[in-house]
Design a protein around this motif. Structure first.
Motif, PDB file in Angstrom:
ATOM      1  N   ARG A 115      88.275 -31.448  90.110  1.00  0.00           N
ATOM      2  CA  ARG A 115      88.936 -32.389  88.985  1.00  0.00           C
ATOM      3  C   ARG A 115      88.785 -31.654  87.617  1.00  0.00           C
ATOM      4  N   PRO A 116      89.340 -32.366  86.737  1.00  0.00           N
ATOM      5  CA  PRO A 116      89.166 -31.797  85.398  1.00  0.00           C
ATOM      6  C   PRO A 116      87.793 -32.186  85.224  1.00  0.00           C
ATOM      7  N   ALA A 117      87.398 -30.887  84.345  1.00  0.00           N
ATOM      8  CA  ALA A 117      86.022 -31.032  83.943  1.00  0.00           C
ATOM      9  C   ALA A 117      85.642 -31.952  82.781  1.00  0.00           C
ATOM     10  N   GLU A 118      86.571 -32.312  82.196  1.00  0.00           N
ATOM     11  CA  GLU A 118      86.574 -33.368  81.053  1.00  0.00           C
ATOM     12  C   GLU A 118      87.536 -34.282  80.772  1.00  0.00           C
ATOM     13  N   VAL A 119      87.371 -35.393  80.603  1.00  0.00           N
ATOM     14  CA  VAL A 119      88.519 -36.591  80.399  1.00  0.00           C
ATOM     15  C   VAL A 119      88.079 -37.501  79.262  1.00  0.00           C
ATOM     16  N   THR A 120      89.155 -37.945  78.553  1.00  0.00           N
ATOM     17  CA  THR A 120      89.046 -38.937  77.821  1.00  0.00           C
ATOM     18  C   THR A 120      89.729 -40.080  78.228  1.00  0.00           C
ATOM     19  N   ARG A 166      86.320 -43.243  75.449  1.00  0.00           N
ATOM     20  CA  ARG A 166      85.037 -42.570  75.424  1.00  0.00           C
ATOM     21  C   ARG A 166      85.691 -41.061  75.947  1.00  0.00           C
ATOM     22  N   HIS A 167      84.793 -39.988  75.746  1.00  0.00           N
ATOM     23  CA  HIS A 167      85.078 -38.690  76.058  1.00  0.00           C
ATOM     24  C   HIS A 167      84.062 -38.639  77.120  1.00  0.00           C
ATOM     25  N   ASN A 193      91.163 -52.178  82.745  1.00  0.00           N
ATOM     26  CA  ASN A 193      92.404 -51.710  82.445  1.00  0.00           C
ATOM     27  C   ASN A 193      92.345 -49.967  81.717  1.00  0.00           C
ATOM     28  N   PRO A 194      91.583 -49.457  82.551  1.00  0.00           N
ATOM     29  CA  PRO A 194      91.181 -47.919  82.026  1.00  0.00           C
ATOM     30  C   PRO A 194      92.701 -46.904  82.139  1.00  0.00           C
ATOM     31  N   GLU A 195      92.674 -46.079  81.513  1.00  0.00           N
ATOM     32  CA  GLU A 195      93.638 -45.305  81.299  1.00  0.00           C
ATOM     33  C   GLU A 195      93.286 -43.836  80.856  1.00  0.00           C
ATOM     34  N   ILE A 196      93.343 -42.773  81.677  1.00  0.00           N
ATOM     35  CA  ILE A 196      93.020 -41.492  81.264  1.00  0.00           C
ATOM     36  C   ILE A 196      94.006 -40.972  80.123  1.00  0.00           C
ATOM     37  N   VAL A 197      93.491 -40.648  78.934  1.00  0.00           N
ATOM     38  CA  VAL A 197      94.415 -40.422  77.663  1.00  0.00           C
ATOM     39  C   VAL A 197      94.445 -38.871  77.383  1.00  0.00           C
ATOM     40  N   GLY A 198      93.454 -37.954  78.107  1.00  0.00           N
ATOM     41  CA  GLY A 198      93.198 -36.905  77.924  1.00  0.00           C
ATOM     42  C   GLY A 198      92.373 -36.131  78.696  1.00  0.00           C
ATOM     43  N   MET A 199      92.575 -34.705  79.360  1.00  0.00           N
ATOM     44  CA  MET A 199      92.018 -34.314  80.057  1.00  0.00           C
ATOM     45  C   MET A 199      91.912 -32.822  79.950  1.00  0.00           C
ATOM     46  N   SER A 200      90.723 -31.958  80.315  1.00  0.00           N
ATOM     47  CA  SER A 200      90.682 -30.715  80.059  1.00  0.00           C
ATOM     48  C   SER A 200      91.756 -29.976  81.147  1.00  0.00           C
ATOM     49  N   ASP A 201      91.739 -28.607  80.883  1.00  0.00           N
ATOM     50  CA  ASP A 201      92.704 -27.558  81.678  1.00  0.00           C
ATOM     51  C   ASP A 201      91.599 -26.990  82.422  1.00  0.00           C
TER      52      ASP A 201
END
Length: 171
Positions: free
Chosen positions: A107-112, A125-126, A78-86
């Motif tokens: 794609r975004p370079a970083e995700v949480t 996890r970041h 059940n993963p969910e991207i809760v943050g991403m870099s510009d």
């Protein structure tokens, strides 16, 4: 544990949205073990449930190598991207369900990512670099999205036509 068949484009299950996992039971643990065995056998670095016809929100990743020593086996339920870099990054992607094709994808370079392990433990996890790309790629599979959807229409159509032709010849 057993190696399962990997679905190949244009299989319609690859375009369906997977259902959330509600039971963290022995069936889930067996499926996760099968997914790792299937991924290693392919060989690949990530595999999502829909790629083996398991229509639940489960993905496995293993990028363990000298460059990524801390990113060994990861199970995302059940993963969910809760943050991403510009900031965006471009990297070459391939897919076990679209063999022999590799394209650069932005794609975004970083995700949480917030997810659960196969035992129900919640993890946030970041990720950066290759792990960020892989996590986004596998989560896309759970939403019925393929990496070729990020390509130009011309490139995407070329890939789709080739696999549709193969399917007709095989059928």
């Amino acid at each position: 544990m057993s190696v399962r068949e990997i679905l190949i484009l244009p299989d319609p299950l690859l375009r369906k949205v997977a259902e959330p996992v509600e039971q963290f039971d022995d069936e889930l643990k067996k499926t996760v073990a099968d997914m790792f065995e299937t991924m290693y056998d392919a060989p690949g670095v990530g595999l999502a449930g829909p790629q083996i016809g398991y229509m639940k929100r489960v993905a496995v990743i293993d990028l363990a190598d000298e460059e990524n020593p801390d990113s060994g086996k990861i199970v995302m339920v059940n993963p969910e991207i809760v943050g991403m870099s510009d900031e965006v990054a471009v990297s070459e992607e391939g897919c076990l369900s679209i063999p022999e094709f590799y394209y650069d994808v932005e794609r975004p370079a970083e995700v949480t990512v917030k997810f659960y392990t196969e035992t129900g433990e919640e993890v946030t996890r970041h990720a950066t670099g290759r792990l960020a790309v892989c996590m986004q790629h596998e989560i896309d599979h759970l939403d019925g999205v393929l990496y070729i959807d990020y390509l130009s229409r011309l490139k995407r159509d070329r890939v789709l036509k080739r696999f549709q032709k193969k399917a007709r010849l095989a059928g």
